[in-house]
Design an enzyme around this catalytic site. Structure first.
Site, short mmCIF file in Angstrom:
data_model
loop_
_atom_site.label_atom_id
_atom_site.label_comp_id
_atom_site.label_asym_id
_atom_site.label_seq_id
_atom_site.Cartn_x
_atom_site.Cartn_y
_atom_site.Cartn_z
N ILE A 156 0.68 6.58 8.52
CA ILE A 156 -0.41 5.67 8.89
C ILE A 156 -0.40 4.45 7.96
O ILE A 156 -1.18 4.38 7.01
CB ILE A 156 -1.78 6.39 8.83
CG1 ILE A 156 -1.76 7.64 9.73
CG2 ILE A 156 -2.90 5.45 9.26
CD1 ILE A 156 -3.05 8.40 9.79
N PRO A 157 0.52 3.52 8.23
CA PRO A 157 0.56 2.32 7.38
C PRO A 157 -0.71 1.48 7.55
O PRO A 157 -1.16 1.26 8.67
CB PRO A 157 1.79 1.55 7.86
CG PRO A 157 2.36 2.30 9.01
CD PRO A 157 1.53 3.51 9.27
N HIS A 158 -1.25 1.04 6.44
CA HIS A 158 -2.44 0.18 6.45
C HIS A 158 -2.43 -0.64 5.18
O HIS A 158 -1.70 -0.33 4.25
CB HIS A 158 -3.72 1.01 6.58
CG HIS A 158 -3.85 2.07 5.53
ND1 HIS A 158 -3.12 3.24 5.56
CD2 HIS A 158 -4.61 2.13 4.42
CE1 HIS A 158 -3.44 3.97 4.50
NE2 HIS A 158 -4.34 3.33 3.79
N GLY A 159 -3.25 -1.68 5.15
CA GLY A 159 -3.25 -2.59 4.00
C GLY A 159 -3.97 -2.05 2.79
O GLY A 159 -4.67 -1.04 2.86
N ARG A 177 0.84 -1.21 0.00
CA ARG A 177 0.00 0.00 0.00
C ARG A 177 0.87 1.26 0.00
O ARG A 177 0.60 2.22 -0.71
CB ARG A 177 -0.93 -0.03 1.23
CG ARG A 177 -1.67 1.27 1.52
CD ARG A 177 -2.70 1.58 0.44
NE ARG A 177 -3.39 2.82 0.69
CZ ARG A 177 -2.88 4.04 0.51
NH1 ARG A 177 -1.66 4.19 0.09
NH2 ARG A 177 -3.60 5.11 0.74
#
Length: 144
Positions: free
Chosen positions: A62-65, A48
């Site tokens: 804000i790491p997210h999938g 992502r």
């Protein structure tokens, strides 16, 4: 019953990380270790960020999938990782990583709350210099 979105178990303070990918994987591992996600989700977090940076400004990422990573989410949750020294996200200094795993569209509400907290310079300083995990939970209190 759904798990709490943010607990002291999901927060790490004073972590030494050297690269963006290491930082993203670390934020993901906190979610994994606490039962929010399956291992495959962490790769989707890295993927992502390659598609579009997860850096949002003010020393925060804000790491997210990816969209197709939702099937690897067991429960909606956050991880908060405060780094000892800043990590470069494509030339931007990051000291606060907020990993997100969300079922359905729950992440939209969470993201808006995080954005409100992180838009205040004063909150950023308080988070970076927090002495305890509880202090960080109090700052993000309204996210729960």
């Amino acid at each position: 019953m759904a798990k709490e979105i943010l607990t002291t178990d999901n927060i790490e303070i004073g972590v030494s990380l050297s690269t963006k990918e290491e930082a993203i994987r670390y934020a993901g591992k906190v979610l994994l270790d606490n039962g929010y996600i399956e291992p495959a989700y962490i790769d989707k977090m890295v993927e992502r960020d390659q598609v579009s940076t997860t850096y949002i400004g003010n020393k925060v990422a804000i790491p997210h999938g990816t969209e197709d990573a939702k099937e690897s989410v067991e429960d909606t949750g956050l991880s908060i990782v405060i780094t000892k020294d800043s990590v470069s996200f494509d030339g931007n200094d990051v000291n606060i990583l907020i990993g997100i795993a969300a079922k359905g569209n729950e992440h939209l509400e969470i993201l808006s709350k995080i954005a409100i907290v992180c838009s205040e310079e004063e909150n950023i300083e308080r988070i970076i210099h927090a002495k305890s995990k509880q202090e960080i939970i109090d700052i993000f209190g309204e996210v729960n």
